[in-house]
Write an enzyme that holds these catalytic residues in place. Structure first.
Site: not given
Ligand code: GUN
Length: 311
Positions: A73, A117, A140
């Site tokens: 990311k 995350q 998100d």
């Molecule tokens: N863990 C796996 N995919 C995601 C996501 O799209 N957002 C977040 N915050 N955690 C994740």
């Protein structure tokens, strides 16, 4: 034609390339294009005298898969010309400590988007945490305000990145999804539930199957569009899929091979299902890159909304 030697298809399937049987939907190429477009828009925003958009990513603990995801990311955030703020916290972090950091990020004008995350360690409630993020920085889209806006079909919400990426992949091969039967396998807050909402908005007839669903293959076999997000490696077999269906595979699991190596697989048995499906996403190179591209999209939109509000 060799397996990876693809011929590009017609206008309506620009991102789909031919695999034996199914056409492959190339999420990697689509995500690269989206990231390039965002970079150009960021440059324009800066030329107009505005600050660079900034994304804060918070990782609590040392889950190896999550470490890879947050690193990717950050790399892609830089690629899109935006600022990345990484916050790594130890596994022992308390909920209060994490909420204190979120308060600081909510108040920081350089931060337009905040992502914590998931999964989080057991002592932290993910719903409390995602609800603590200001709705306009919740890139998100997992907090109650953005979840509610999506459920109500409102335009001003932020849509969760993975389902938004899946929708864009579907739209690259289906001009109009009206009346199609879409089956979502998996009912998580992160993917399954918001995916079902997005497909409803596309006028699909939507079924959500999950771990308690009986005779699941009978339901998935009715799907014109099948989105699978279960975390169970290669769960979906060829006899689960209607011939010609579009299959979107959200899963990603690292499996050990007999030779002591490892390979990444999805929730769909790709080698078998590609002979039955009409379109299919690969793993890797399908949904994964699109999730990150949609995160960049949501962050840029959050920054632009702030500029519009302040002008
Ligand atoms: N863990 C796996 N995919 C995601 C996501 O799209 N957002 C977040 N915050 N955690 C994740």
């Amino acid at each position: 034609m060799g397996f990876w030697e693809f011929a590009y298809m017609t206008e309506s399937s620009r991102n789909a390339v031919s695999v034996e049987g199914a056409q492959l939907i190339d999420g990697k190429a689509m995500a690269a294009q989206m990231t390039d477009d965002i970079r150009q828009q960021v440059e324009k925003l800066v030329e107009q005298g505005h600050e660079l958009p900034g994304l804060a990513v918070v990782l609590v603990g040392n889950d190896p898969a999550s470490e890879v995801y947050v690193k990717n990311k950050a790399i892609q955030t830089h690629r899109a010309g935006m600022k990345s703020f990484m916050h790594m916290m130890p596994e022992s972090t308390s909920q209060e400590e994490l909420l204190t950091l979120i308060d600081e990020l909510n108040a920081n004008p350089k931060v337009n988007g905040i992502l914590v995350q998931l999964p989080l360690p057991a002592q932290i409630d993910p719903i409390v945490v995602t609800n603590a993020i200001k709705p306009e920085k919740d890139v998100d889209g997992l907090g109650e305000v953005n979840t509610g806006r999506l459920a109500l079909g409102m335009k001003n919400g932020i849509v969760p990145c993975t389902p938004l990426g899946c929708l864009k992949l579907l739209q690259s091969v289906h001009k109009d999804m009206t009346g199609l039967h879409a089956v979502v396998v998996g009912a998580s807050n992160l993917v399954g539930k918001p995916m079902a909402q997005l497909l409803l908005k596309e006028n699909c007839t939507v079924s959500v199957a999950h771990i308690h669903t009986r005779n699941i293959e009978e339901i998935t076999r009715q799907a014109d569009i099948l989105v699978v997000a279960t975390g169970k490696a290669e769960l979906v077999k060829a006899n689960w899929v209607k011939p010609g269906a579009t299959v979107i595979d959200v899963g990603i699991t690292r499996l050990k091979t007999a030779e002591g190596k490892s390979r990444l697989v999805g929730d769909v048995d790709f080698e078998a299902v590609r002979h039955v499906a009409g379109y299919i996403t690969p793993v890797p190179g399908g949904v994964g890159p699109m999730t990150i591209a949609c995160l960049l999209h949501n962050t840029f939109q959050a920054a632009r909304s702030e500029v519009n509000l302040s002008e």
